[in-house]
Design a protein around this motif. Structure first.
Motif, PDB file in Angstrom:
ATOM      1  N   ILE A 127       0.744  -1.380   0.107  1.00 35.73           N
ATOM      2  CA  ILE A 127      -0.161  -0.021  -0.085  1.00 35.73           C
ATOM      3  C   ILE A 127       0.854   1.244   0.010  1.00 35.73           C
ATOM      4  CG2 ILE A 127      -1.801   1.288   1.313  1.00 35.73           C
ATOM      5  CD1 ILE A 127      -2.541  -1.545   2.632  1.00 35.73           C
ATOM      6  N   VAL A 128       0.522   2.122  -0.817  1.00 38.27           N
ATOM      7  CA  VAL A 128       1.357   3.534  -1.066  1.00 38.27           C
ATOM      8  C   VAL A 128       0.162   4.392  -0.481  1.00 38.27           C
ATOM      9  CG1 VAL A 128       2.337   5.195  -2.260  1.00 38.27           C
ATOM     10  CG2 VAL A 128       2.884   2.759  -2.279  1.00 38.27           C
ATOM     11  N   VAL A 129       0.280   5.377   0.488  1.00 40.81           N
ATOM     12  CA  VAL A 129      -0.444   6.360   0.766  1.00 40.81           C
ATOM     13  C   VAL A 129      -0.337   7.663   0.718  1.00 40.81           C
ATOM     14  CG1 VAL A 129      -2.100   6.962   2.799  1.00 40.81           C
ATOM     15  CG2 VAL A 129      -1.504   4.797   2.584  1.00 40.81           C
ATOM     16  N   VAL A 130      -1.149   8.480  -0.195  1.00 38.98           N
ATOM     17  CA  VAL A 130      -0.890  10.063  -0.172  1.00 38.98           C
ATOM     18  C   VAL A 130      -2.055  10.671   0.529  1.00 38.98           C
ATOM     19  CG1 VAL A 130      -0.903  11.900  -1.868  1.00 38.98           C
ATOM     20  CG2 VAL A 130      -0.287   9.579  -2.547  1.00 38.98           C
ATOM     21  N   ALA A 131      -1.263  11.305   1.578  1.00 42.44           N
ATOM     22  CA  ALA A 131      -2.207  11.785   2.590  1.00 42.44           C
ATOM     23  C   ALA A 131      -3.321  12.768   2.403  1.00 42.44           C
ATOM     24  CB  ALA A 131      -1.550  12.187   3.860  1.00 42.44           C
ATOM     25  N   GLY A 132      -2.951  13.753   1.413  1.00 35.76           N
ATOM     26  CA  GLY A 132      -3.832  14.799   1.068  1.00 35.76           C
ATOM     27  C   GLY A 132      -4.569  15.626   2.182  1.00 35.76           C
ATOM     28  N   SER A 133      -5.796  15.506   2.006  1.00 37.25           N
ATOM     29  CA  SER A 133      -6.274  16.351   3.279  1.00 37.25           C
ATOM     30  C   SER A 133      -6.369  15.714   4.843  1.00 37.25           C
ATOM     31  CB  SER A 133      -7.844  16.347   2.729  1.00 37.25           C
ATOM     32  OG  SER A 133      -8.647  15.189   2.762  1.00 37.25           O
ATOM     33  N   ASN A 134      -5.785  14.484   4.781  1.00 40.48           N
ATOM     34  CA  ASN A 134      -5.715  13.850   6.158  1.00 40.48           C
ATOM     35  C   ASN A 134      -4.502  14.548   6.627  1.00 40.48           C
ATOM     36  OD1 ASN A 134      -7.493  11.697   5.989  1.00 40.48           O
ATOM     37  ND2 ASN A 134      -5.911  10.866   4.375  1.00 40.48           N
ATOM     38  N   GLY A 135      -3.796  15.368   6.214  1.00 35.92           N
ATOM     39  CA  GLY A 135      -2.458  16.421   6.604  1.00 35.92           C
ATOM     40  C   GLY A 135      -3.198  17.345   7.409  1.00 35.92           C
ATOM     41  N   GLN A 136      -4.416  17.995   7.226  1.00 40.26           N
ATOM     42  CA  GLN A 136      -5.106  19.082   7.782  1.00 40.26           C
ATOM     43  C   GLN A 136      -5.803  18.668   9.086  1.00 40.26           C
ATOM     44  OE1 GLN A 136      -3.330  20.794   5.547  1.00 40.26           O
ATOM     45  NE2 GLN A 136      -4.965  22.302   5.654  1.00 40.26           N
ATOM     46  N   VAL A 137      -5.563  17.506   9.236  1.00 44.29           N
ATOM     47  CA  VAL A 137      -6.221  17.212  10.735  1.00 44.29           C
ATOM     48  C   VAL A 137      -5.113  17.650  11.727  1.00 44.29           C
ATOM     49  CG1 VAL A 137      -6.983  15.365  12.347  1.00 44.29           C
ATOM     50  CG2 VAL A 137      -7.389  15.156   9.886  1.00 44.29           C
ATOM     51  N   THR A 138      -5.368  18.930  12.057  1.00 43.02           N
ATOM     52  CA  THR A 138      -4.031  19.590  13.017  1.00 43.02           C
ATOM     53  C   THR A 138      -4.771  19.626  14.447  1.00 43.02           C
ATOM     54  OG1 THR A 138      -5.257  21.633  12.698  1.00 43.02           O
ATOM     55  CG2 THR A 138      -3.637  21.011  11.046  1.00 43.02           C
ATOM     56  N   PRO A 139      -3.526  19.938  15.296  1.00 41.53           N
ATOM     57  CA  PRO A 139      -3.853  20.161  16.900  1.00 41.53           C
ATOM     58  C   PRO A 139      -4.891  21.008  16.953  1.00 41.53           C
ATOM     59  CG  PRO A 139      -1.774  20.085  16.375  1.00 41.53           C
ATOM     60  CD  PRO A 139      -2.097  19.960  15.153  1.00 41.53           C
ATOM     61  N   GLU A 140      -5.004  22.134  15.947  1.00 38.30           N
ATOM     62  CA  GLU A 140      -6.061  23.278  16.369  1.00 38.30           C
ATOM     63  C   GLU A 140      -7.410  22.704  15.779  1.00 38.30           C
ATOM     64  OE1 GLU A 140      -2.397  24.769  16.119  1.00 38.30           O
ATOM     65  OE2 GLU A 140      -3.195  23.499  14.579  1.00 38.30           O
ATOM     66  N   MET A 141      -7.421  21.772  14.959  1.00 32.58           N
ATOM     67  CA  MET A 141      -8.673  20.983  14.601  1.00 32.58           C
ATOM     68  C   MET A 141      -9.314  20.202  15.646  1.00 32.58           C
ATOM     69  SD  MET A 141      -9.632  18.353  11.773  1.00 32.58           S
ATOM     70  CE  MET A 141     -11.196  17.239  11.927  1.00 32.58           C
ATOM     71  N   VAL A 142      -8.284  19.468  16.410  1.00 28.13           N
ATOM     72  CA  VAL A 142      -8.432  18.798  17.604  1.00 28.13           C
ATOM     73  C   VAL A 142      -9.283  19.344  18.501  1.00 28.13           C
ATOM     74  CG1 VAL A 142      -7.523  17.217  19.429  1.00 28.13           C
ATOM     75  CG2 VAL A 142      -6.789  16.966  17.043  1.00 28.13           C
ATOM     76  N   LYS A 143      -8.596  20.620  18.812  1.00 28.67           N
ATOM     77  CA  LYS A 143      -9.257  21.561  19.835  1.00 28.67           C
ATOM     78  C   LYS A 143     -10.655  22.132  19.462  1.00 28.67           C
ATOM     79  CE  LYS A 143      -7.817  25.577  22.589  1.00 28.67           C
ATOM     80  NZ  LYS A 143      -8.039  24.760  23.962  1.00 28.67           N
ATOM     81  N   ARG A 144     -10.915  22.316  18.072  1.00 29.36           N
ATOM     82  CA  ARG A 144     -12.024  22.549  17.840  1.00 29.36           C
ATOM     83  C   ARG A 144     -13.305  21.487  18.141  1.00 29.36           C
ATOM     84  NH1 ARG A 144      -9.342  24.927  13.226  1.00 29.36           N
ATOM     85  NH2 ARG A 144      -9.740  22.941  11.912  1.00 29.36           N
ATOM     86  N   HIS A 145     -12.913  20.295  18.210  1.00 26.54           N
ATOM     87  CA  HIS A 145     -13.834  19.325  18.307  1.00 26.54           C
ATOM     88  C   HIS A 145     -13.674  18.602  19.759  1.00 26.54           C
ATOM     89  CE1 HIS A 145     -15.291  19.773  14.313  1.00 26.54           C
ATOM     90  NE2 HIS A 145     -13.953  19.846  13.983  1.00 26.54           N
ATOM     91  N   GLU A 146     -13.423  19.388  20.843  1.00 25.63           N
ATOM     92  CA  GLU A 146     -12.764  18.986  22.185  1.00 25.63           C
ATOM     93  C   GLU A 146     -14.597  17.993  22.602  1.00 25.63           C
ATOM     94  OE1 GLU A 146     -11.159  21.414  25.098  1.00 25.63           O
ATOM     95  OE2 GLU A 146      -9.227  20.896  24.315  1.00 25.63           O
ATOM     96  N   ALA A 147     -15.276  18.755  22.156  1.00 20.86           N
ATOM     97  CA  ALA A 147     -16.609  18.395  22.822  1.00 20.86           C
ATOM     98  C   ALA A 147     -17.171  16.863  22.476  1.00 20.86           C
ATOM     99  CB  ALA A 147     -17.806  19.390  22.238  1.00 20.86           C
ATOM    100  N   VAL A 148     -16.652  16.604  21.253  1.00 24.74           N
ATOM    101  CA  VAL A 148     -17.304  15.181  20.831  1.00 24.74           C
ATOM    102  C   VAL A 148     -16.038  14.191  21.755  1.00 24.74           C
ATOM    103  CG1 VAL A 148     -15.525  15.170  18.704  1.00 24.74           C
ATOM    104  CG2 VAL A 148     -17.573  13.659  18.926  1.00 24.74           C
ATOM    105  N   ILE A 149     -14.898  14.683  21.800  1.00 26.74           N
ATOM    106  CA  ILE A 149     -13.831  13.815  22.687  1.00 26.74           C
ATOM    107  C   ILE A 149     -14.382  13.972  24.009  1.00 26.74           C
ATOM    108  CG2 ILE A 149     -11.613  13.628  23.569  1.00 26.74           C
ATOM    109  CD1 ILE A 149     -10.450  15.259  21.170  1.00 26.74           C
ATOM    110  N   LYS A 150     -14.819  14.963  24.680  1.00 27.90           N
ATOM    111  CA  LYS A 150     -15.664  14.739  26.121  1.00 27.90           C
ATOM    112  C   LYS A 150     -16.801  13.908  26.050  1.00 27.90           C
ATOM    113  CE  LYS A 150     -17.031  17.808  29.847  1.00 27.90           C
ATOM    114  NZ  LYS A 150     -16.955  19.381  30.168  1.00 27.90           N
ATOM    115  N   SER A 151     -17.356  13.798  24.966  1.00 28.47           N
ATOM    116  CA  SER A 151     -18.701  12.839  24.925  1.00 28.47           C
ATOM    117  C   SER A 151     -18.436  11.462  24.768  1.00 28.47           C
ATOM    118  CB  SER A 151     -19.621  13.543  24.086  1.00 28.47           C
ATOM    119  OG  SER A 151     -19.279  13.167  22.657  1.00 28.47           O
TER     120      SER A 151
END
Length: 310
Positions: free
Chosen positions: A113-137
């Motif tokens: 398998i060869v993977v080209v990340a593309g938009s997966n690379g845009q899952v940033t720590p800032e994005m994680v912070k934006r979605h803290e509510a779903v982590i909390k739930s």
């Protein structure tokens, strides 16, 4: 198992890809061109696969990730929603295409398998912070390594701050994990290759898996499960003795997503508060079914299929 509020929530934070799959008589050697005999396109990505596996076994599932504003992104997002997965934390990024994996599957079931990340690379720590509510739930938070590592670390830190169970599938593994990661991991689930890379020890047998698991537990992981393909899985639980679980015997057609099936089913069973041994057994049975079918997400079985094969 019904998807009601009695079933804990599994959050998968990870990759979403389009899989371009070619089947061939054998895997090509370096510099070799061979004729394939089948081509197909499927939904994939380790994160997406694990989310689908958790949902099909009966789990309540949410996913956080990123797709591009392209045709592939629309199809991948729609496919996850059809599975009943909460996609509210999946963002659409117009700057990069949706991730792609180019998969070659040999007639004996092995793959490259060869993977080209593309938009997966845009899952940033800032994005994680934006979605803290779903982590909390969530009850169980699952990560892999097909998104940026600093985002995986941010997810693990946030999940532990909220007191959640964490599962890390260290794939693909390219070297040892940072020293401060493993104490954040409740369940570390590598395959034999990944365990060898992380522990710096050969894993060619059950005894090798045992040594690697002990080393990874010494480094901080609470529980370690080394998946061994047709040889089953080795569990080293926190404060307990190691146990080997035999795998069901099947004729493999395509091993793509077998590990992801195991992870998704295992996480759903953790969220349902099932005993650890029962969770591993069900995950192995689901993974065994998946290798008898072609493709990534198309190969992942439902709970009814797993129960019928028992």
């Amino acid at each position: 198992m019904s998807k009601d509020t009695k079933q804990g929530l599994v959050l998968i934070v990870g990759s979403i890809n389009t899989d371009l799959v070619a089947r061939s008589p054998h895997l090509p050697r370096p510099g070799e061109t061979i004729g394939g005999h089948e081509f197909s396109e499927h939904s994939g990505g380790k994160g997406g696969n694990q989310a689908v596996a958790a949902a099909r076994i009966g789990g309540r599932v949410a996913m956080a990730g990123c797709v591009g504003a392209d045709g592939n992104g629309k199809v991948r997002l729609a496919g996850l929603e059809v599975e009943g997965i909460d996609c509210g934390a999946i963002e659409i990024d117009p700057s990069l295409p949706t991730g792609v994996a180019m998969v070659t599957v040999a007639d004996d079931g092995q793959n490259t398998i060869v993977v080209v990340a593309g938009s997966n690379g845009q899952v940033t720590p800032e994005m994680v912070k934006r979605h803290e509510a779903v982590i909390k739930s969530a009850d169980v938070v699952v990560c892999q390594l097909e998104i940026p590592w600093d985002s995986v670390y941010a997810t693990l830190v946030t999940a532990k701050r909220f007191g959640k169970l964490t599962v890390l599938n260290p794939a693909p593994a390219t070297g040892p994990l940072p020293a401060d990661w493993l104490p954040l991991v409740d369940y570390l689930v590598p395959n034999e290759v990944e365990a060898a890379i992380l522990a710096g020890l050969p894993v060619e047998s059950q005894s090798g898996a045992r040594r690697a698991a002990k080393e990874l537990q010494r480094a901080g992981a609470r529980n370690v499960i080394v998946t061994l393909g047709s040889q089953g899985a080795y569990l080293l639980p926190e404060g307990g003795e190691g146990t080997h679980f035999s795998a069901p015997k099947v004729d493999a057609v395509d091993t793509t997503a077998a590990g992801d099936t195991f992870i998704g089913v295992f996480a759903a069973q953790l969220a349902a508060r099932q005993p650890l041994e029962a969770a591993i057994d069900l995950a192995q049975r689901a993974a065994a079914i998946s290798v008898t079918r072609a493709g990534a997400q198309p190969s992942i079985p439902t709970r009814q299929e797993v129960d019928s094969a028992a």
